[in-house]
Scaffold this motif. Structure first.
Motif, PDB file in Angstrom:
ATOM      1  N   ARG A 158      40.107  44.039 -12.949  1.00 28.64           N
ATOM      2  CA  ARG A 158      39.893  45.287 -12.216  1.00 28.64           C
ATOM      3  C   ARG A 158      40.862  46.334 -12.769  1.00 28.64           C
ATOM      4  O   ARG A 158      41.972  46.513 -12.243  1.00 28.64           O
ATOM      5  N   ARG A 215      40.446  51.180  -9.488  1.00 25.71           N
ATOM      6  CA  ARG A 215      39.947  50.878  -8.156  1.00 25.71           C
ATOM      7  C   ARG A 215      38.430  50.738  -8.135  1.00 25.71           C
ATOM      8  O   ARG A 215      37.893  49.894  -7.425  1.00 25.71           O
ATOM      9  N   ARG A 216      37.719  51.527  -8.915  1.00 22.94           N
ATOM     10  CA  ARG A 216      36.259  51.498  -8.895  1.00 22.94           C
ATOM     11  C   ARG A 216      35.638  50.674 -10.015  1.00 22.94           C
ATOM     12  O   ARG A 216      34.413  50.563 -10.090  1.00 22.94           O
TER      13      ARG A 216
END
Length: 385
Positions: free
Chosen positions: A115, A118-119
């Motif tokens: 990741r 965050r998106r």
């Protein structure tokens, strides 16, 4: 995520004043957010098995006693943003009467969850198997090909997704399938794709996906290349905390060397996860690259279960039915099935003992196309946290 708490604490050098703590907090804040430390954890497994194999060559020439030694090693590297897992293993197989040497199958796998923001989210799941001779090839459920011993089988899936809005996600996908027989046929399938998903609620989402399947030959000419663009509608539902369901359906336009045809495709997956039991059920009807290095129209129905009875017993079982035919109609199909399982008693320190049995068979009139294995297993494993 982290806060600072003002207090006077006793240290070996004296009292730390609240003002000093506040100054240190300001310096830490100016240096940027703290990063989680990278953790590296090894894992290993060693399994020994002795038993009987009724048809090692999958050609009906007879059975033999079987011994197997399977070491596996690997490492997990992770922090708060990613988890990388890499492993390597081998199977050393002994058949005292039928094979004069040890049969060796090698395998490797690589998994990544990342990741970077965050998106954003990225996933990779890749594995490969390399076998040296016809017996090793038969261990993968592939009937040996005349004059072919060594073979390489590769399977990889990658996905990068971006949460554009709170209820809208975009993803790019890539799948690779490769089968290469030394001195024989070989083929590869490249499957890039795009997906858009709308999150309707905490339980439901619908998606539309486009994929382009490109089949090409490797080495010897197994067939002329073909292309198959496909469109699918997807529905995913979290039935509750334990159940999840995914349904896919849509057409594929198969464009072969001499004809073009529309082929309907579909897939369904049901998962159940619990502290005691894990269950998986899948059904598919789709174009795919077969284990004999040629594309075909394949049907499958598979299931798998892991049952943990307390801290001492573990039962694993899986099975499936497969049907593979020529494109685009699915004619000249070959049918087969496999069932198997293991019951293990878990000892202290990661050791276990168990019994295992499996059966593989093709549903046609070819002699010697069935195979039964059973044995006693002793193993030891160290798992990452």
């Amino acid at each position: 995520m982290e806060g600072f708490r003002l207090s006077a604490r006793r240290t070996t050098g004296g009292w730390v004043r609240p003002g000093a703590v506040l100054a240190a907090a300001c310096l830490a804040a100016s240096a940027g957010p703290a990063r989680a430390a990278t953790i590296t954890e090894p894992f290993a497994r060693l399994e020994l098995e002795g038993g009987y194999d009724s048809n090692p060559y999958l050609d009906g020439r007879g059975g033999d006693r079987m011994g197997r030694v399977s070491p596996d090693i690997g490492v997990v590297v992770k922090d708060h943003l990613y988890r990388l897992e890499a492993g390597y293993g081998a199977d050393f197989l002994l058949y005292p009467s039928l094979v004069s040497h040890a049969v060796v199958n090698q395998r490797a796998d690589l998994k990544l969850k990342w990741r970077p923001a965050r998106r954003w989210e990225a996933k990779l799941d890749a594995r490969g198997t390399y076998t040296y001779d016809p017996v090793g090839l038969a261990q993968e459920g592939i009937i040996p090909i005349a004059g072919v011993g060594q073979a390489l089988l590769v399977h990889a899936d990658a996905r990068v997704s971006w949460m554009a809005e709170q209820n809208f996600r975009l993803a790019a996908t890539m799948s690779e399938r490769a089968v290469q027989f030394q001195g024989g046929p070989g083929a590869i399938a490249h499957v890039p794709g795009l997906e858009t998903a709308w999150i309707l609620s905490a339980q439901d989402e619908v998606a539309a996906a486009y994929r382009l399947e490109v089949f090409r030959s490797l080495g010897g000419v197994a067939y002329q290349g073909s292309v198959a663009p496909e469109v699918r509608a997807i529905w995913r539902r979290k039935i509750d905390r334990r159940y999840s369901l995914e349904l896919q359906a849509g057409p594929a336009l198969w464009m072969g060397p001499s004809s073009t045809s529309v082929v309907p495709e579909g897939a369904a997956t049901l998962l159940y996860a619990h502290r005691v039991v894990d269950l998986r059920l899948t059904a598919t009807h789709e174009l795919a690259l077969g284990a004999l290095a040629r594309p075909g129209l394949y049907d499958s129905l598979e299931s798998g279960v892991v049952w943990r009875a307390g801290r001492s017993w573990r039962l694993t079982a899986d099975g499936g039915f497969w049907r593979g035919g020529s494109l685009p109609s699915g004619d000249n199909a070959e049918n087969g099935y496999m069932v198997g399982g293991e019951l293990a008693y878990l000892l202290a320190g990661g050791a276990y003992v168990g019994v295992a049995a499996s059966r593989f068979a093709r549903l046609d009139d070819t002699p010697g196309n069935s195979r039964d294995l059973f044995g006693l297993r002793v193993g030891w494993e160290v798992k990452p946290r």
